[in-house]
Design a protein around this motif. Structure first.
Motif: not given
Length: 206
Positions: A148-153, A171-174, A181-189, A196-205
């Motif tokens: 999540l910290n280095s991926a492009t759009v 990217v704007d949130y980042r 700092s954690s994958v759980e921060q995706l919930r704040e986006v 959707r978070f449940a689908e993404l959680q195993p696919l991102v770091v």
């Protein structure tokens, strides 16, 4: 006899008068001190008034540029260049390029602009974000976790359920938060719910 003597006396008188008035006259030269004073007065007289020329006048187009030259040069730092200078001029101002430096991708004939930074020795693709681990080169679905910290759009867009708009939100949130700092921060986006978070959680770091 008396008349003759009278005529002789008158003639002698005229002759004496003409002799006296015709003799050379002595002319006195001006004092040396007076001539010296005249020359001093002339030398100290103020010069004739003429058009004034400002001492700090600069030629048209004399604007200077400040350019930051970094990387593989002998004197990195901010250098002042004349208007119209090129990248090659900036390299010379920085003391030249260090031996063995790769200059591929650096256009030395390009005009420089005020305030720009010239990085010497960087690769042409250095400004692009690094590819996320396990991401397919062709933009297909990722083969492993996406950072999540280095991926492009585009790389985030390849994740299931993520479109270009939501990828930009990530990217704007980042950018605002300084990274994940954690994958759980995706919930704040904005736009990512629990499903959707449940689908993404195993696919991102982070």
């Amino acid at each position: 006899m008396a008349a003759l003597l009278l005529v002789l006396a008158v003639a002698l008188g005229f002759a004496a008068y003409h002799f006296w008035t015709g003799r050379p006259q002595t002319v006195q030269a001006p004092p040396v001190e007076s001539a010296a004073r005249s020359r001093a007065a002339l030398s100290s007289a103020p010069p004739a008034a003429g058009p004034s020329v400002p001492s700090s006048a600069s030629a048209p187009g004399g604007r200077s540029l400040l350019v930051d030259v970094t990387g593989e040069v002998r004197r990195p730092g901010v250098h002042r260049l004349p208007d119209g200078a090129r990248v090659a001029d900036a390299l010379r101002a920085a003391g030249g390029v260090r031996p063995g430096t790769d200059l591929d991708g650096l256009n030395r004939a390009r005009l420089v602009t005020d305030g720009e930074q010239i990085v010497v020795g960087g690769h042409p693709a250095a400004a692009a974000a690094p590819a996320a681990p396990g991401t397919a080169a062709g933009g297909g679905p990722p083969a492993g976790p996406v950072s999540l910290n280095s991926a492009t759009v585009d790389q985030l867009d390849a994740l299931p359920g993520i479109g270009p708009v939501l990828a930009q939100h990530i990217v704007d949130y980042r950018t605002r938060q300084g990274g994940f700092s954690s994958v759980e921060q995706l919930r704040e986006v904005n736009g990512i719910g629990e499903r959707r978070f449940a689908e993404l959680q195993p696919l991102v770091v982070p």
